[in-house]
Design a protein around this motif. Structure first.
Motif, PDB file in Angstrom:
ATOM      1  N   GLY A   1     -41.911 -23.126  23.270  1.00 34.79           N
ATOM      2  CA  GLY A   1     -43.227 -22.802  22.751  1.00 34.79           C
ATOM      3  C   GLY A   1     -43.380 -23.318  21.348  1.00 34.79           C
ATOM      4  N   PRO A   2     -44.256 -22.685  20.563  1.00 36.09           N
ATOM      5  CA  PRO A   2     -44.494 -23.141  19.202  1.00 36.09           C
ATOM      6  C   PRO A   2     -43.238 -23.005  18.345  1.00 36.09           C
ATOM      7  CG  PRO A   2     -45.712 -21.109  19.679  1.00 36.09           C
ATOM      8  CD  PRO A   2     -45.040 -21.525  20.942  1.00 36.09           C
ATOM      9  N   THR A   3     -43.218 -23.759  17.240  1.00 33.93           N
ATOM     10  CA  THR A   3     -42.069 -23.666  16.335  1.00 33.93           C
ATOM     11  C   THR A   3     -41.978 -22.248  15.790  1.00 33.93           C
ATOM     12  OG1 THR A   3     -43.447 -24.367  14.516  1.00 33.93           O
ATOM     13  CG2 THR A   3     -42.194 -26.080  15.630  1.00 33.93           C
ATOM     14  N   HIS A   4     -40.789 -21.857  15.435  1.00 30.14           N
ATOM     15  CA  HIS A   4     -40.566 -20.480  15.035  1.00 30.14           C
ATOM     16  C   HIS A   4     -40.603 -20.352  13.509  1.00 30.14           C
ATOM     17  CE1 HIS A   4     -38.428 -20.182  19.151  1.00 30.14           C
ATOM     18  NE2 HIS A   4     -39.713 -20.007  19.262  1.00 30.14           N
ATOM     19  N   ASP A   5     -41.791 -20.622  12.914  1.00 32.13           N
ATOM     20  CA  ASP A   5     -41.941 -20.414  11.477  1.00 32.13           C
ATOM     21  C   ASP A   5     -41.879 -18.927  11.169  1.00 32.13           C
ATOM     22  OD1 ASP A   5     -42.223 -23.056  10.987  1.00 32.13           O
ATOM     23  OD2 ASP A   5     -44.415 -23.038  11.006  1.00 32.13           O
ATOM     24  N   TRP A   6     -41.423 -18.593   9.975  1.00 31.47           N
ATOM     25  CA  TRP A   6     -41.221 -17.212   9.566  1.00 31.47           C
ATOM     26  C   TRP A   6     -42.423 -16.729   8.767  1.00 31.47           C
ATOM     27  CZ3 TRP A   6     -38.088 -13.753  11.271  1.00 31.47           C
ATOM     28  CH2 TRP A   6     -37.733 -12.646  10.519  1.00 31.47           C
ATOM     29  N   GLN A   7     -43.004 -15.601   9.162  1.00 29.84           N
ATOM     30  CA  GLN A   7     -44.085 -15.005   8.382  1.00 29.84           C
ATOM     31  C   GLN A   7     -43.545 -13.752   7.719  1.00 29.84           C
ATOM     32  OE1 GLN A   7     -47.982 -14.187  10.295  1.00 29.84           O
ATOM     33  NE2 GLN A   7     -47.581 -12.079   9.655  1.00 29.84           N
ATOM     34  N   PRO A   8     -43.428 -13.737   6.370  1.00 31.98           N
ATOM     35  CA  PRO A   8     -42.769 -12.598   5.718  1.00 31.98           C
ATOM     36  C   PRO A   8     -43.659 -11.373   5.520  1.00 31.98           C
ATOM     37  CG  PRO A   8     -43.295 -14.275   4.092  1.00 31.98           C
ATOM     38  CD  PRO A   8     -43.722 -14.824   5.441  1.00 31.98           C
ATOM     39  N   TRP A   9     -44.976 -11.540   5.581  1.00 31.22           N
ATOM     40  CA  TRP A   9     -45.873 -10.461   5.177  1.00 31.22           C
ATOM     41  C   TRP A   9     -46.975 -10.250   6.204  1.00 31.22           C
ATOM     42  CZ3 TRP A   9     -45.894  -6.736   1.609  1.00 31.22           C
ATOM     43  CH2 TRP A   9     -47.107  -6.090   1.337  1.00 31.22           C
ATOM     44  N   PRO A  10     -47.449  -9.038   6.519  1.00 31.35           N
ATOM     45  CA  PRO A  10     -47.015  -7.753   5.969  1.00 31.35           C
ATOM     46  C   PRO A  10     -45.742  -7.221   6.606  1.00 31.35           C
ATOM     47  CG  PRO A  10     -48.774  -7.410   7.530  1.00 31.35           C
ATOM     48  CD  PRO A  10     -48.591  -8.899   7.427  1.00 31.35           C
ATOM     49  N   ILE A  11     -45.426  -7.667   7.807  1.00 29.91           N
ATOM     50  CA  ILE A  11     -44.169  -7.291   8.445  1.00 29.91           C
ATOM     51  C   ILE A  11     -43.512  -8.583   8.904  1.00 29.91           C
ATOM     52  CG2 ILE A  11     -43.146  -6.151  10.453  1.00 29.91           C
ATOM     53  CD1 ILE A  11     -45.242  -3.974  10.187  1.00 29.91           C
ATOM     54  N   ALA A  12     -42.257  -8.782   8.529  1.00 29.17           N
ATOM     55  CA  ALA A  12     -41.564 -10.017   8.846  1.00 29.17           C
ATOM     56  C   ALA A  12     -41.538 -10.242  10.357  1.00 29.17           C
ATOM     57  CB  ALA A  12     -40.139  -9.956   8.290  1.00 29.17           C
ATOM     58  N   ARG A  13     -41.971 -11.460  10.754  1.00 27.28           N
ATOM     59  CA  ARG A  13     -41.975 -11.794  12.188  1.00 27.28           C
ATOM     60  C   ARG A  13     -42.194 -13.290  12.336  1.00 27.28           C
ATOM     61  NH1 ARG A  13     -46.938 -12.526  14.710  1.00 27.28           N
ATOM     62  NH2 ARG A  13     -48.742 -12.284  13.372  1.00 27.28           N
ATOM     63  N   PRO A  14     -41.853 -13.855  13.508  1.00 28.12           N
ATOM     64  CA  PRO A  14     -42.172 -15.261  13.740  1.00 28.12           C
ATOM     65  C   PRO A  14     -43.690 -15.450  13.680  1.00 28.12           C
ATOM     66  CG  PRO A  14     -40.655 -14.446  15.411  1.00 28.12           C
ATOM     67  CD  PRO A  14     -41.129 -13.254  14.631  1.00 28.12           C
ATOM     68  N   ARG A  15     -44.145 -16.491  12.973  1.00 24.30           N
ATOM     69  CA  ARG A  15     -45.583 -16.672  12.713  1.00 24.30           C
ATOM     70  C   ARG A  15     -46.409 -16.725  13.995  1.00 24.30           C
ATOM     71  NH1 ARG A  15     -47.669 -17.894   8.123  1.00 24.30           N
ATOM     72  NH2 ARG A  15     -45.730 -18.695   7.264  1.00 24.30           N
ATOM     73  N   ASP A  16     -45.938 -17.442  14.993  1.00 21.18           N
ATOM     74  CA  ASP A  16     -46.699 -17.589  16.239  1.00 21.18           C
ATOM     75  C   ASP A  16     -46.124 -16.735  17.362  1.00 21.18           C
ATOM     76  OD1 ASP A  16     -48.466 -19.538  15.111  1.00 21.18           O
ATOM     77  OD2 ASP A  16     -46.806 -20.957  15.228  1.00 21.18           O
TER      78      ASP A  16
END
Ligand code: HEM
Length: 63
Positions: free
Chosen positions: A38-53
């Motif tokens: 699937g989509p690349t696993h970019d990291w989203q740190p805020w508001p709760i850390a999780r893979p962006r997509d």
């Protein structure tokens, strides 16, 4: 900062962490988890850390 911080930091954070670990134990003991392409696993740190997509997983019951 999922549980906030400072004077009004979550009072239930240790209980909540314990419940989540118990749940995670039951999942990994019974299922094999494989990431789906699937989509690349970019990291989203805020508001709760999780893979962006998101992170799509296949769960197979193993016992
Ligand atoms: C995944 C589970 C939980 C998350 C993500 C969460 C998150 C939060 C957040 C963001 C706050 C606000 C902190 C702030 O204002 O800086 C808060 C406050 C609070 N939480 Fe939780 N919480 C969870 C579970 C629980 C549980 C299980 C309990 C009780 C058994 C609990 C009791 C409280 C209380 C009493 C406050 C208010 C603290 C105060 O105002 O002094 N929380 N929580």
């Amino acid at each position: 900062m999922p549980f906030g911080g400072g004077a009004h930091m979550c009072l239930g954070l240790h209980f909540a962490m314990m419940v989540m670990k118990v749940l995670l134990h039951h999942v990994v003991a019974r299922y094999r988890l494989e990431p789906l392409p699937g989509p690349t696993h970019d990291w989203q740190p805020w508001p709760i850390a999780r893979p962006r997509d998101g992170l799509r997983l296949e769960m197979r019951r193993i016992c």
